[in-house]
Motif scaffolding. Structure first.
Motif, PDB file in Angstrom:
ATOM      1  N   ASN A 104       0.705  -1.067   0.254  1.00  0.00           N
ATOM      2  CA  ASN A 104       0.061  -0.314   0.144  1.00  0.00           C
ATOM      3  C   ASN A 104       0.749   1.482   0.164  1.00  0.00           C
ATOM      4  OD1 ASN A 104      -2.666  -1.696  -0.348  1.00  0.00           O
ATOM      5  ND2 ASN A 104      -2.608  -1.210   2.529  1.00  0.00           N
ATOM      6  N   VAL A 105       2.667   1.306  -0.602  1.00  0.00           N
ATOM      7  CA  VAL A 105       3.207   2.601  -0.573  1.00  0.00           C
ATOM      8  C   VAL A 105       3.077   2.807  -1.862  1.00  0.00           C
ATOM      9  CG1 VAL A 105       5.102   2.946   0.047  1.00  0.00           C
ATOM     10  CG2 VAL A 105       4.270   1.746   1.709  1.00  0.00           C
ATOM     11  N   GLU A 106       3.834   2.391  -2.532  1.00  0.00           N
ATOM     12  CA  GLU A 106       4.160   1.948  -4.251  1.00  0.00           C
ATOM     13  C   GLU A 106       2.906   3.663  -4.962  1.00  0.00           C
ATOM     14  OE1 GLU A 106       4.665   0.188  -8.486  1.00  0.00           O
ATOM     15  OE2 GLU A 106       4.587  -1.169  -6.854  1.00  0.00           O
ATOM     16  N   TYR A 107       1.873   3.510  -4.740  1.00  0.00           N
ATOM     17  CA  TYR A 107       1.045   3.893  -5.920  1.00  0.00           C
ATOM     18  C   TYR A 107       0.794   5.757  -4.715  1.00  0.00           C
ATOM     19  CZ  TYR A 107       0.704   0.378  -9.420  1.00  0.00           C
ATOM     20  OH  TYR A 107       1.285   0.370 -11.002  1.00  0.00           O
ATOM     21  N   LEU A 108       0.700   5.408  -3.965  1.00  0.00           N
ATOM     22  CA  LEU A 108       0.951   6.909  -3.442  1.00  0.00           C
ATOM     23  C   LEU A 108       1.855   8.349  -3.800  1.00  0.00           C
ATOM     24  CD1 LEU A 108       1.786   5.768   0.883  1.00  0.00           C
ATOM     25  CD2 LEU A 108       0.183   6.735  -0.519  1.00  0.00           C
ATOM     26  N   THR A 109       2.888   7.369  -4.784  1.00  0.00           N
ATOM     27  CA  THR A 109       3.341   8.598  -5.193  1.00  0.00           C
ATOM     28  C   THR A 109       4.180   8.247  -6.629  1.00  0.00           C
ATOM     29  OG1 THR A 109       5.929   7.778  -4.028  1.00  0.00           O
ATOM     30  CG2 THR A 109       5.142   9.524  -3.360  1.00  0.00           C
ATOM     31  N   GLN A 110       3.018   7.142  -7.134  1.00  0.00           N
ATOM     32  CA  GLN A 110       3.260   6.490  -8.693  1.00  0.00           C
ATOM     33  C   GLN A 110       1.637   7.019  -9.501  1.00  0.00           C
ATOM     34  OE1 GLN A 110       5.688   3.319  -8.900  1.00  0.00           O
ATOM     35  NE2 GLN A 110       6.805   3.495  -8.088  1.00  0.00           N
ATOM     36  N   GLY A 111       1.886   7.470 -10.610  1.00  0.00           N
ATOM     37  CA  GLY A 111       1.235   7.720 -11.784  1.00  0.00           C
ATOM     38  C   GLY A 111       0.301   6.137 -12.231  1.00  0.00           C
ATOM     39  N   PHE A 112      -0.255   6.608 -13.449  1.00  0.00           N
ATOM     40  CA  PHE A 112      -0.543   4.923 -13.992  1.00  0.00           C
ATOM     41  C   PHE A 112       0.434   4.419 -14.860  1.00  0.00           C
ATOM     42  CE2 PHE A 112      -2.369   2.501 -17.437  1.00  0.00           C
ATOM     43  CZ  PHE A 112      -3.283   2.234 -17.114  1.00  0.00           C
ATOM     44  N   TYR A 113       1.583   5.244 -14.989  1.00  0.00           N
ATOM     45  CA  TYR A 113       2.538   5.293 -15.563  1.00  0.00           C
ATOM     46  C   TYR A 113       3.783   4.802 -15.071  1.00  0.00           C
ATOM     47  CZ  TYR A 113      -0.615   5.161 -20.221  1.00  0.00           C
ATOM     48  OH  TYR A 113      -1.213   5.779 -20.914  1.00  0.00           O
ATOM     49  N   LYS A 114       3.953   4.173 -13.745  1.00  0.00           N
ATOM     50  CA  LYS A 114       4.117   4.407 -12.494  1.00  0.00           C
ATOM     51  C   LYS A 114       5.330   5.459 -11.715  1.00  0.00           C
ATOM     52  CE  LYS A 114       4.282  -1.010 -12.199  1.00  0.00           C
ATOM     53  NZ  LYS A 114       4.398  -1.731 -12.272  1.00  0.00           N
ATOM     54  N   GLU A 115       5.383   6.791 -13.636  1.00  0.00           N
ATOM     55  CA  GLU A 115       6.494   7.758 -13.031  1.00  0.00           C
ATOM     56  C   GLU A 115       5.825   8.426 -11.583  1.00  0.00           C
ATOM     57  OE1 GLU A 115       2.042   9.384 -13.643  1.00  0.00           O
ATOM     58  OE2 GLU A 115       3.184   7.465 -14.425  1.00  0.00           O
ATOM     59  N   ASP A 116       6.988   8.926 -10.648  1.00  0.00           N
ATOM     60  CA  ASP A 116       6.837   9.979 -10.437  1.00  0.00           C
ATOM     61  C   ASP A 116       6.082  11.191 -10.227  1.00  0.00           C
ATOM     62  OD1 ASP A 116       8.482   7.671  -9.158  1.00  0.00           O
ATOM     63  OD2 ASP A 116      10.768   9.251  -8.890  1.00  0.00           O
ATOM     64  N   ASN A 117       5.261  11.329  -8.942  1.00  0.00           N
ATOM     65  CA  ASN A 117       4.064  12.047  -8.882  1.00  0.00           C
ATOM     66  C   ASN A 117       3.077  12.210  -7.565  1.00  0.00           C
ATOM     67  OD1 ASN A 117       1.765  14.016  -9.449  1.00  0.00           O
ATOM     68  ND2 ASN A 117       2.347  13.761 -11.757  1.00  0.00           N
ATOM     69  N   ILE A 118       3.461  13.589  -6.801  1.00  0.00           N
ATOM     70  CA  ILE A 118       3.097  13.511  -5.687  1.00  0.00           C
ATOM     71  C   ILE A 118       1.621  13.394  -5.660  1.00  0.00           C
ATOM     72  CG2 ILE A 118       4.540  15.379  -5.473  1.00  0.00           C
ATOM     73  CD1 ILE A 118       2.168  17.919  -5.533  1.00  0.00           C
ATOM     74  N   ALA A 119       0.860  12.988  -7.067  1.00  0.00           N
ATOM     75  CA  ALA A 119      -0.392  12.715  -6.521  1.00  0.00           C
ATOM     76  C   ALA A 119      -0.593  11.454  -6.657  1.00  0.00           C
ATOM     77  CB  ALA A 119      -1.367  12.962  -8.540  1.00  0.00           C
ATOM     78  N   GLY A 120       0.321  10.694  -7.215  1.00  0.00           N
ATOM     79  CA  GLY A 120      -0.338   9.477  -7.179  1.00  0.00           C
ATOM     80  C   GLY A 120      -1.319   9.333  -7.360  1.00  0.00           C
ATOM     81  N   SER A 121      -1.872   8.184  -7.227  1.00  0.00           N
ATOM     82  CA  SER A 121      -2.762   6.955  -8.131  1.00  0.00           C
ATOM     83  C   SER A 121      -4.172   6.643  -6.672  1.00  0.00           C
ATOM     84  CB  SER A 121      -2.401   5.340  -8.563  1.00  0.00           C
ATOM     85  OG  SER A 121      -1.518   5.689  -9.366  1.00  0.00           O
TER      86      SER A 121
END
Length: 256
Positions: A104-121
Motif C-alpha cells: 500500500n505504498v507504491e502508488y502513494l507517489t506513482q502515477g498510472f505509468y509508474k512515474e513519480d508524482n505527488i498525486a499518486g494514484s
C-alpha cells in the motif's frame, strides 16, 4: 549602529528574503508541474478507456483462471498490469482507474505509468482480490489541492450533495457495480474500518454497525453479513493532522 552596518544588515535580510521566496516559488512550480502531468496522464487514460467501451466484454482477452476481461480494461492492462478497476462519481472529478500493487505504498507517489508524482494514484488495498472480491474492498486516494484524486470526496460532507449523490459507479476487470452509500464519516486510524478479514458473520456485522454509528447521515440502505461493501478512504485533518481520515462506504450491487 553605523550607517554602513545598517546597509549590510539590510542587504543581508533582502538576500535571505529573496532566497526564501525563490525556494517557495520553486516548490509551487514543481507542484504545479506534477498536477499538470497527472492531469495529462489521466486524461489520456480516460480517453482510451471510454473509447473502448467499458460496458462490453472482450472475449479475446481471457485469463485461464478467470472470467473474461471487460473491454476498455484489456487495452489499458497492456500499459499497466496493475490495473484492477475504475471508479466514477457524478459531479466530481472522480473518474479514475484503480491500481493495485503488492503493497500500500507504491502508488502513494506513482502515477498510472509508474512515474513519480505527488498525486499518486487511486489504488486498491493489496489484501483485496479483484477476481474473488471479499467482504470489504478498500480503495485509497490522496486529497490534492487542485481538486483531483479523492479531494472531492469532501463534497459528501455537504448534506445536499449527499442526498443527490447516494450512489456511484464501481467497475472491476470482470464486473460492474452500483455502489449504494450507507456511511460517511470522519475518523482516525484507531478505528479499523479497513478490516478485510473477519472471523465470523458476527465480526463483520460488528464493523457494519460501528460504521453506521459513525456516519454523519442515516440512510435507508440495508447492509448485512451477506453483503459486500466498498470503502473509499482519504486523509482528513478535522480530527487529527496525521491520522485523520474521511471515509465513504457503500454496499456493492452487481449489475446485469
Amino acid at each position: 549602529m553605523s550607517t554602513k552596518m545598517k546597509r549590510i544588515l539590510s542587504v543581508t535580510l533582502t538576500v535571505l528574503c529573496l532566497g526564501v521566496f525563490i525556494y517557495a516559488a520553486y516548490g509551487l512550480i514543481d507542484t504545479a508541474i506534477d498536477y499538470y502531468k497527472n492531469w495529462k496522464v489521466l486524461n489520456n487514460v480516460q480517453e482510451k478507456f471510454y473509447a473502448a467501451g467499458p460496458d462490453e466484454v472482450d472475449e479475446s482477452v481471457i485469463d485461464s483462471n478467470s472470467d473474461s476481461i471487460r473491454s476498455g480494461f484489456d487495452i489499458l492492462l497492456k500499459e499497466n498490469e496493475d490495473l484492477v478497476g475504475w471508479i466514477t462519481i457524478e459531479d466530481t472529478q472522480i473518474d479514475y482507474p484503480i491500481l493495485k500493487a503488492d503493497n500500500n505504498v507504491e502508488y502513494l507517489t506513482q502515477g498510472f505509468y509508474k512515474e513519480d508524482n505527488i498525486a499518486g494514484s487511486i489504488f486498491m488495498d493489496f489484501r483485496n482480490d479483484v477476481e474473488t472480491p471479499g467482504l470489504n474492498t478498500i480503495v485509497y486516494g490522496h486529497r490534492m489541492k487542485d481538486g483531483s484524486m479523492f479531494e472531492q470526496l469532501e463534497k459528501y460532507q455537504d448534506k445536499d450533495f449527499f442526498k443527490s449523490h447516494q450512489t456511484f459507479q464501481f467497475d472491476t476487470l470482470y464486473d460492474s457495480y452500483e455502489a449504494e452509500i450507507f456511511a460517511v464519516y470522519n475518523t482516525t486510524t484507531d478505528f479499523n474500518y479497513i478490516q478485510t478479514d473477519f472471523a465470523s458473520d458476527a465480526a463483520y456485522e460488528q464493523l457494519l454497525t460501528r460504521t453506521k454509528e459513525e456516519s454523519m447521515y442515516e440512510t435507508d440502505v440495508e447492509v448485512s453479513a451477506r453483503d459486500q461493501i466498498i470503502t473509499l478512504s482519504t486523509c482528513d485533518y478535522e480530527l487529527d493532522d496525521h491520522d485523520g481520515r474521511l471515509v465513504v462506504q457503500a454496499k456493492l450491487v452487481k449489475k446485469g
